[in-house]
Design an enzyme around this catalytic site. Structure first.
Site, PDB file in Angstrom:
ATOM      1  N   CYS A   1       7.509   2.299  16.993  1.00  0.00           N
ATOM      2  CA  CYS A   1       7.975   1.074  17.639  1.00  0.00           C
ATOM      3  C   CYS A   1       6.769   0.221  18.057  1.00  0.00           C
ATOM      4  O   CYS A   1       5.786   0.734  18.584  1.00  0.00           O
ATOM      5  CB  CYS A   1       8.823   1.405  18.861  1.00  0.00           C
ATOM      6  SG  CYS A   1       9.509  -0.097  19.626  1.00  0.00           S
TER       7      CYS A   1
ATOM      8  N   CYS B   1      13.377  -0.833  15.590  1.00  0.00           N
ATOM      9  CA  CYS B   1      13.390   0.426  16.343  1.00  0.00           C
ATOM     10  C   CYS B   1      14.815   0.820  16.744  1.00  0.00           C
ATOM     11  O   CYS B   1      15.491   0.087  17.478  1.00  0.00           O
ATOM     12  CB  CYS B   1      12.529   0.288  17.601  1.00  0.00           C
ATOM     13  SG  CYS B   1      12.592   1.743  18.666  1.00  0.00           S
TER      14      CYS B   1
ATOM     15  N   HIS C   1      -6.671   8.272  11.204  1.00  0.00           N
ATOM     16  CA  HIS C   1      -6.159   6.907  11.338  1.00  0.00           C
ATOM     17  C   HIS C   1      -4.677   6.801  11.036  1.00  0.00           C
ATOM     18  O   HIS C   1      -4.180   5.713  10.730  1.00  0.00           O
ATOM     19  CB  HIS C   1      -6.963   5.968  10.434  1.00  0.00           C
ATOM     20  CG  HIS C   1      -8.395   5.873  10.857  1.00  0.00           C
ATOM     21  ND1 HIS C   1      -9.419   5.559   9.998  1.00  0.00           N
ATOM     22  CD2 HIS C   1      -8.986   6.087  12.072  1.00  0.00           C
ATOM     23  CE1 HIS C   1     -10.581   5.566  10.666  1.00  0.00           C
ATOM     24  NE2 HIS C   1     -10.340   5.887  11.910  1.00  0.00           N
TER      25      HIS C   1
ATOM     26  N   ARG D   1       0.832  -1.219   0.000  1.00  0.00           N
ATOM     27  CA  ARG D   1       0.000   0.000   0.000  1.00  0.00           C
ATOM     28  C   ARG D   1       0.856   1.254   0.000  1.00  0.00           C
ATOM     29  O   ARG D   1       0.505   2.261  -0.625  1.00  0.00           O
ATOM     30  CB  ARG D   1      -0.958  -0.029   1.200  1.00  0.00           C
ATOM     31  CG  ARG D   1      -2.031  -1.096   1.039  1.00  0.00           C
ATOM     32  CD  ARG D   1      -2.872  -1.228   2.272  1.00  0.00           C
ATOM     33  NE  ARG D   1      -3.618  -0.006   2.545  1.00  0.00           N
ATOM     34  CZ  ARG D   1      -4.172   0.265   3.726  1.00  0.00           C
ATOM     35  NH1 ARG D   1      -4.026  -0.593   4.732  1.00  0.00           N
ATOM     36  NH2 ARG D   1      -4.832   1.381   3.920  1.00  0.00           N
TER      37      ARG D   1
HETATM   38  C1  BV8 Z   1     -11.603   2.052  18.492  1.00  0.00           C
HETATM   39  C2  BV8 Z   1      -6.131   2.509   9.286  1.00  0.00           C
HETATM   40  C3  BV8 Z   1     -11.605   1.784  20.816  1.00  0.00           C
HETATM   41  C4  BV8 Z   1      -5.537   1.152   9.005  1.00  0.00           C
HETATM   42  C5  BV8 Z   1      -8.498   2.089   9.735  1.00  0.00           C
HETATM   43  C6  BV8 Z   1     -18.265   2.202  17.995  1.00  0.00           C
HETATM   44  C7  BV8 Z   1     -17.424   3.128  18.617  1.00  0.00           C
HETATM   45  C8  BV8 Z   1     -16.045   2.935  18.635  1.00  0.00           C
HETATM   46  C9  BV8 Z   1     -15.480   1.813  18.013  1.00  0.00           C
HETATM   47  C10 BV8 Z   1     -16.306   0.898  17.407  1.00  0.00           C
HETATM   48  C11 BV8 Z   1     -17.684   1.083  17.388  1.00  0.00           C
HETATM   49  N1  BV8 Z   1     -18.215   0.040  16.719  1.00  0.00           N
HETATM   50  C12 BV8 Z   1     -17.231  -0.783  16.303  1.00  0.00           C
HETATM   51  C13 BV8 Z   1     -16.065  -0.307  16.713  1.00  0.00           C
HETATM   52  C14 BV8 Z   1     -14.783  -0.948  16.485  1.00  0.00           C
HETATM   53  C15 BV8 Z   1     -14.101  -0.483  15.198  1.00  0.00           C
HETATM   54  C16 BV8 Z   1     -15.055  -0.302  14.046  1.00  0.00           C
HETATM   55  O1  BV8 Z   1     -15.490   0.800  13.762  1.00  0.00           O
HETATM   56  N2  BV8 Z   1     -15.363  -1.399  13.369  1.00  0.00           N
HETATM   57  C17 BV8 Z   1     -16.205  -1.345  12.202  1.00  0.00           C
HETATM   58  C18 BV8 Z   1     -15.739  -2.392  11.200  1.00  0.00           C
HETATM   59  C19 BV8 Z   1     -17.633  -1.583  12.635  1.00  0.00           C
HETATM   60  N3  BV8 Z   1     -13.402   0.762  15.428  1.00  0.00           N
HETATM   61  C20 BV8 Z   1     -12.149   0.683  15.893  1.00  0.00           C
HETATM   62  O2  BV8 Z   1     -11.583  -0.335  16.175  1.00  0.00           O
HETATM   63  C21 BV8 Z   1     -11.444   2.020  16.114  1.00  0.00           C
HETATM   64  N4  BV8 Z   1     -10.855   2.011  17.401  1.00  0.00           N
HETATM   65  O3  BV8 Z   1     -12.777   2.172  18.484  1.00  0.00           O
HETATM   66  O4  BV8 Z   1     -10.878   1.880  19.617  1.00  0.00           O
HETATM   67  C22 BV8 Z   1     -10.620   1.884  21.889  1.00  0.00           C
HETATM   68  C23 BV8 Z   1     -10.728   2.920  22.800  1.00  0.00           C
HETATM   69  C24 BV8 Z   1      -9.809   2.997  23.829  1.00  0.00           C
HETATM   70  C25 BV8 Z   1      -8.766   2.064  23.917  1.00  0.00           C
HETATM   71  C26 BV8 Z   1      -8.648   1.046  22.971  1.00  0.00           C
HETATM   72  C27 BV8 Z   1      -9.578   0.947  21.953  1.00  0.00           C
HETATM   73  C28 BV8 Z   1     -10.294   2.204  15.146  1.00  0.00           C
HETATM   74  C29 BV8 Z   1     -10.775   2.199  13.749  1.00  0.00           C
HETATM   75  C30 BV8 Z   1      -9.629   2.560  12.796  1.00  0.00           C
HETATM   76  C31 BV8 Z   1      -9.255   1.366  11.948  1.00  0.00           C
HETATM   77  N5  BV8 Z   1      -8.241   1.762  10.967  1.00  0.00           N
HETATM   78  N6  BV8 Z   1      -7.534   2.511   8.881  1.00  0.00           N
HETATM   79  C32 BV8 Z   1      -5.399   0.897   7.534  1.00  0.00           C
HETATM   80  O5  BV8 Z   1      -5.838   1.715   6.712  1.00  0.00           O
HETATM   81  O6  BV8 Z   1      -4.823  -0.158   7.205  1.00  0.00           O
HETATM   82  S1  BV8 Z   1     -10.080   2.018   9.200  1.00  0.00           S
HETATM   83  C33 BV8 Z   1     -10.056   1.935   7.507  1.00  0.00           C
HETATM   84  O7  BV8 Z   1     -11.301   1.416   7.139  1.00  0.00           O
HETATM   85  C34 BV8 Z   1      -9.982   3.272   6.852  1.00  0.00           C
HETATM   86  O8  BV8 Z   1      -9.122   4.161   7.495  1.00  0.00           O
HETATM   87  C35 BV8 Z   1     -11.401   3.744   6.879  1.00  0.00           C
HETATM   88  O9  BV8 Z   1     -11.693   4.381   8.084  1.00  0.00           O
HETATM   89  C36 BV8 Z   1     -12.137   2.449   6.836  1.00  0.00           C
HETATM   90  C37 BV8 Z   1     -12.614   2.216   5.438  1.00  0.00           C
HETATM   91  O10 BV8 Z   1     -13.671   3.042   5.289  1.00  0.00           O
HETATM   92  P1  BV8 Z   1     -13.800   3.927   3.979  1.00  0.00           P
HETATM   93  O11 BV8 Z   1     -12.675   4.876   3.885  1.00  0.00           O
HETATM   94  O12 BV8 Z   1     -15.169   4.466   4.000  1.00  0.00           O
HETATM   95  O13 BV8 Z   1     -13.611   2.916   2.782  1.00  0.00           O
HETATM   96  P2  BV8 Z   1     -14.683   1.886   2.219  1.00  0.00           P
HETATM   97  O14 BV8 Z   1     -13.960   1.050   1.229  1.00  0.00           O
HETATM   98  O15 BV8 Z   1     -15.421   1.258   3.344  1.00  0.00           O
HETATM   99  O16 BV8 Z   1     -15.748   2.813   1.458  1.00  0.00           O
HETATM  100  C38 BV8 Z   1     -15.347   3.585   0.345  1.00  0.00           C
HETATM  101  C39 BV8 Z   1     -16.554   4.416  -0.030  1.00  0.00           C
HETATM  102  O17 BV8 Z   1     -16.204   5.249  -1.126  1.00  0.00           O
HETATM  103  C40 BV8 Z   1     -17.737   3.582  -0.475  1.00  0.00           C
HETATM  104  O18 BV8 Z   1     -18.910   4.131   0.095  1.00  0.00           O
HETATM  105  C41 BV8 Z   1     -17.763   3.764  -2.003  1.00  0.00           C
HETATM  106  O19 BV8 Z   1     -19.072   3.725  -2.514  1.00  0.00           O
HETATM  107  C42 BV8 Z   1     -17.175   5.148  -2.142  1.00  0.00           C
HETATM  108  N7  BV8 Z   1     -16.459   5.411  -3.395  1.00  0.00           N
HETATM  109  C43 BV8 Z   1     -15.695   4.560  -4.125  1.00  0.00           C
HETATM  110  N8  BV8 Z   1     -15.149   5.219  -5.164  1.00  0.00           N
HETATM  111  C44 BV8 Z   1     -15.551   6.520  -5.062  1.00  0.00           C
HETATM  112  C45 BV8 Z   1     -16.387   6.647  -3.933  1.00  0.00           C
HETATM  113  N9  BV8 Z   1     -16.954   7.813  -3.566  1.00  0.00           N
HETATM  114  C46 BV8 Z   1     -16.694   8.901  -4.334  1.00  0.00           C
HETATM  115  N10 BV8 Z   1     -15.899   8.869  -5.432  1.00  0.00           N
HETATM  116  C47 BV8 Z   1     -15.319   7.695  -5.830  1.00  0.00           C
HETATM  117  N11 BV8 Z   1     -14.549   7.671  -6.940  1.00  0.00           N
END
Ligand code: BV8
Length: 298
Positions: free
Chosen positions: A139, A174, A131, A80
């Site tokens: 590290c 690291c 993110h 990536r």
């Molecule tokens: C946390 C970095 C707690 C890594 C990423 C409620 C509250 C809090 C947390 C949660 C909750 N419910 C569930 C959770 C847990 C979890 C979560 O959300 N899970 C999901 C699956 C339900 N959240 C977490 O774990 C977060 N942490 O809550 O910690 C905590 C607190 C204290 C102490 C310890 C822990 C952390 C989440 C971050 C994860 N990391 N990225 C990496 O990239 O490798 S997330 C990663 O996925 C991306 O960064 C992004 O956020 C996500 C993908 O989403 P999108 O960007 O929307 O991409 P996607 O492909 O889904 O959609 C693309 C869209 O674009 C589509 O709609 C498509 O139609 C459209 N599109 C396509 N082409 C185009 C277009 N639109 C316009 N033009 C185009 N050309």
């Protein structure tokens, strides 16, 4: 019923919130992988290329996966990094950067870790990378705290055989731990699932949100399924924002569930739509691809 693809009504909204006799506008954006799609980067839930078809990125973007198989996870992120380094910011990134330059009350929250918004010249003070970044390394050992920013070394490690043991021996380590006689891997400086977002950054975003009414919330190219990032859409609504969603997939306009009649849903490519949507505030995208400053009032 929301305004669907109604550029005229959207420009009328922009005129209202930027009227000279009014306080300066406050605009918040939440961006996702769809903003970078036109730059050739696969979306998070789309295919991530032949190498990764057998792996769901959601299962690799976790601390557990890194502990279990650091070579596999680093190969995913090295791939990536390489794709992002060879990509270029598109007109959508540049439109948002131009909006930031022309509108001090605009703050962009990006979920993307690809570095394309900073490369588009987006003012750093008006961009929060929720993110993290593919180009930050930190590290992997709890408590060390070593961070290396904006590492664009490509490739990240010297070519070896395809053997995982060989790759493990050349993965980045690291330097701070080495100086203390330890050996710890560096990991990608991104927020994995199950990890908390950077507290200082979250506090900065909350301070911006608490500073007053929000006039407009742009939701650009995101499925708005990942929290707490997606939660900012609801927070903006609670602060009075009109929501304008920009998404290729009309069914996936992210926050459609809570849409109000005054909201907007634009179906199409963010790289095409954002320059047209924001033209009253940023001017025209010139043929050279550079941005013309917003036209003087004629
Ligand atoms: C946390 C970095 C707690 C890594 C990423 C409620 C509250 C809090 C947390 C949660 C909750 N419910 C569930 C959770 C847990 C979890 C979560 O959300 N899970 C999901 C699956 C339900 N959240 C977490 O774990 C977060 N942490 O809550 O910690 C905590 C607190 C204290 C102490 C310890 C822990 C952390 C989440 C971050 C994860 N990391 N990225 C990496 O990239 O490798 S997330 C990663 O996925 C991306 O960064 C992004 O956020 C996500 C993908 O989403 P999108 O960007 O929307 O991409 P996607 O492909 O889904 O959609 C693309 C869209 O674009 C589509 O709609 C498509 O139609 C459209 N599109 C396509 N082409 C185009 C277009 N639109 C316009 N033009 C185009 N050309």
């Amino acid at each position: 019923m929301v305004h669907r693809n109604d550029l005229f009504a959207f420009h009328a909204l922009l005129a209202r919130i930027t009227a000279p006799d009014r306080r300066p506008p406050r605009i918040l954006a939440l961006c996702g992988a769809g903003l970078s799609a036109a730059s050739g980067l696969p979306t998070f839930r789309g295919a991530t290329g032949a190498l990764w078809e057998t792996h769901d990125p959601m299962t690799l973007a976790t601390p557990e996966a890194f502990r279990r198989d650091p070579v596999l996870v680093w190969r995913f992120y090295a791939h990536r990094r390489s794709v992002a380094l060879h990509a270029r910011p598109n007109a959508g990134h540049r439109a948002l950067a131009a909006l930031a330059r022309n509108c001090p009350g605009f703050l962009c929250l990006t979920q993307n870790v690809d570095g394309l918004s900073p490369r588009a010249g987006h003012p750093p003070a008006q961009l929060q990378t929720l993110h993290g970044s593919l180009f930050d390394l930190r590290c992997a050992r709890a408590g060390c705290g070593y961070v290396e920013r904006d590492n664009r070394q490509e490739p990240l490690w010297a070519a070896t055989t395809a053997d995982d043991d060989d790759i493990l021996s050349v993965l980045p380590r690291c330097p701070a731990c080495r100086d203390r006689g330890r050996s710890s891997l560096l990991r990608p400086g991104v927020v994995w699932f199950g990890e908390a977002l950077d507290k200082a950054m979250v506090d900065e975003v909350d301070t911006w949100i608490d500073a007053g009414k929000i006039d407009l919330m742009l939701v650009v190219g995101t499925s708005a399924e990942v929290y707490p990032a997606a939660g900012y859409v609801d927070v903006a609504r609670e602060e009075g924002a009109v929501v304008a969603s920009v998404n290729l997939d009309a069914a996936d306009l992210g926050c459609l569930s809570g849409m109000q009649p005054e909201d907007f849903a634009f179906g199409g490519d963010a790289a095409q739509l954002l320059p047209r949507m924001l033209e009253p505030l940023i001017g025209e995208l010139s043929q050279t691809g550079e941005w013309l400053e917003a036209k003087e009032d004629s």
